[in-house]
Write a protein that holds these residues in place. Sequence first.
Motif, short mmCIF file in Angstrom:
data_model
loop_
_atom_site.label_atom_id
_atom_site.label_comp_id
_atom_site.label_asym_id
_atom_site.label_seq_id
_atom_site.Cartn_x
_atom_site.Cartn_y
_atom_site.Cartn_z
N VAL A 92 0.87 -1.18 0.00
CA VAL A 92 0.00 0.00 0.00
C VAL A 92 0.91 1.22 0.00
CG1 VAL A 92 -1.61 1.40 1.35
CG2 VAL A 92 -1.99 -1.06 1.12
N SER A 93 0.69 2.13 -0.95
CA SER A 93 1.46 3.36 -1.03
C SER A 93 0.60 4.56 -0.66
CB SER A 93 2.02 3.57 -2.45
OG SER A 93 3.05 2.65 -2.73
N SER A 94 1.21 5.52 0.00
CA SER A 94 0.53 6.76 0.38
C SER A 94 1.36 7.94 -0.13
CB SER A 94 0.40 6.88 1.90
OG SER A 94 -0.16 5.73 2.47
N VAL A 95 0.69 8.90 -0.75
CA VAL A 95 1.34 10.12 -1.21
C VAL A 95 0.41 11.29 -0.91
CG1 VAL A 95 2.17 11.44 -3.21
CG2 VAL A 95 2.66 8.99 -3.06
N ALA A 96 0.97 12.36 -0.34
CA ALA A 96 0.21 13.59 -0.14
C ALA A 96 0.85 14.68 -0.99
CB ALA A 96 0.22 13.99 1.33
N VAL A 97 0.02 15.36 -1.79
CA VAL A 97 0.48 16.44 -2.65
C VAL A 97 -0.27 17.71 -2.25
CG1 VAL A 97 0.60 17.31 -5.03
CG2 VAL A 97 1.00 14.89 -4.56
N ASP A 98 0.47 18.81 -2.05
CA ASP A 98 -0.23 20.03 -1.63
C ASP A 98 -0.72 20.80 -2.84
OD1 ASP A 98 1.80 21.78 -2.58
OD2 ASP A 98 2.78 21.88 -0.63
N LEU A 99 -1.46 21.86 -2.56
CA LEU A 99 -2.12 22.61 -3.62
C LEU A 99 -1.11 23.24 -4.58
CD1 LEU A 99 -5.03 23.27 -4.39
CD2 LEU A 99 -4.88 25.34 -3.01
N GLY A 100 0.10 23.48 -4.09
CA GLY A 100 1.13 24.04 -4.95
C GLY A 100 1.86 23.01 -5.78
N GLY A 101 1.55 21.73 -5.57
CA GLY A 101 2.17 20.66 -6.35
C GLY A 101 3.34 19.99 -5.67
N THR A 102 3.66 20.38 -4.44
CA THR A 102 4.77 19.78 -3.72
C THR A 102 4.34 18.48 -3.05
OG1 THR A 102 5.77 21.95 -3.28
CG2 THR A 102 6.46 20.12 -1.87
N VAL A 103 5.14 17.45 -3.21
CA VAL A 103 4.87 16.17 -2.54
C VAL A 103 5.27 16.32 -1.07
CG1 VAL A 103 5.46 13.73 -2.40
CG2 VAL A 103 5.18 14.82 -4.63
N ARG A 104 4.31 16.15 -0.17
CA ARG A 104 4.55 16.36 1.26
C ARG A 104 4.75 15.05 2.02
NH1 ARG A 104 2.33 21.09 3.03
NH2 ARG A 104 3.49 20.63 4.95
N LEU A 105 4.38 13.94 1.41
CA LEU A 105 4.48 12.65 2.09
C LEU A 105 4.57 11.55 1.06
CD1 LEU A 105 4.01 10.76 4.66
CD2 LEU A 105 1.60 10.85 4.05
N GLU A 106 5.45 10.58 1.29
CA GLU A 106 5.55 9.38 0.45
C GLU A 106 5.86 8.20 1.35
OE1 GLU A 106 7.34 10.25 -3.86
OE2 GLU A 106 8.70 10.89 -2.26
N ARG A 107 5.02 7.19 1.29
CA ARG A 107 5.25 5.99 2.08
C ARG A 107 4.76 4.77 1.32
NH1 ARG A 107 3.32 7.27 8.34
NH2 ARG A 107 5.10 8.58 8.92
N THR A 108 5.49 3.67 1.45
CA THR A 108 5.05 2.38 0.92
C THR A 108 5.27 1.34 1.99
OG1 THR A 108 5.57 2.97 -1.37
CG2 THR A 108 5.38 0.64 -0.88
N VAL A 109 4.22 0.58 2.31
CA VAL A 109 4.34 -0.46 3.33
C VAL A 109 3.91 -1.79 2.72
CG1 VAL A 109 3.97 1.11 5.26
CG2 VAL A 109 2.01 -0.02 4.21
#
Length: 385
Positions: A92-109
């Motif tokens: 399972v992968s998790s990615v958070a992208v902010d409104l400006g397009g910056t990736v704020r979080l990346e995780r794979t478990v």
Amino acid sequence: MTLVATEDLRRQNTATVLRSLRHDGPATRTELARRTGLAKATVGTIVGALVDGGHVSEADAVAAARGRPGRPLVLTGSTLVGLGLEVNVDYVSSVAVDLGGTVRLERTVPVEDRDPYEVVVAAARESADLMSGMGTRVVGATVAVPGLVDRQNGIVAMAPNLGWRGRTVADDLGAATGLPVAVENDANCAALAEARRGATIGLDQSVYVTGTVGIGAGVISGGAIVRGTSGFAGEVGHIPLGDPAARCGCGRRGCWEASVGLRALLSAVGVAEDGTPLEAAEAVSRRAASDASTAEILDGIGVLLGKGVATMANILNPDAVVLGGYFVPLAPYLMPATVREIEAHVTSAPYASIDVRLSTLGLRAAATGAAEEALTQVLSGATAV
């Protein structure tokens, strides 16, 4: 004009300004008015609210051809994020992208011996809590799933490799996390991510082919996902191009996925399914480097892969086809045969070369695209900032 209509118009105008800053870059108030067609006074009011909310900041003034120097507005967007989650058989992968397009979080478990649904619920909760702790609001989550997705109703109609049928993922995950949740096909999400921030930036027509246990395709046309009438477009893993005797997870025999999917590959070369698809493929690559029989098997899979890509290219004639997942680390062994088959079977090959590219986003491609999809609620004006 009613209060509701006024608020709707304000959201739509705000979304128009945000989209312009997101997709076309920084601009002064005057430039934004020209880009969007909105009145300067309207742009000024919207920008003031966005600056107050921390979504937009003003850069240093730049000289103008005439009049006073302008102060470009830059979309920071760090206070709002879209959360993307990909649930697959192995991870399972998790990615958070902010409104400006910056990736704020990346995780794979890894999923290991757990229920994939339990893993994705835990990942969503942990990601939302982490963002909240940073003072960032998650505006919504999109779950990327390998299978047929009824996007409108938030239901996974069929994901055979997960054992899901008719699962109400959007409602269930929304209740478990308190977030607005949508569901999308994983290949669609990955194709969108590659088009916006990966291998196919700037291309109008592209196809992304997943390379995991399941094989699917995401089609992009004019920058948007092509979903088909029922939202089920791209299920190329189940076209009958594989070994007629090979049984697929969908229950049929002869599916392309049953011959070129990750499990088919690992079974053919005698490598255990362990870790993520990329880790498993890297183990196969190490073996192929010193074992001619493994390299020969990979060449045969490359032939089947090329026939499938050629079929898609003949139907869609895209600018490029992107191969993702396990295809990337095994490209040195797969691509020679794949390219030969494409050149042999694509009708237009003698007149226009077929551009086959490798994914640049790895296992985070689908989750990244899902995060971009989650932000569309704000960028479309459906949700207020």
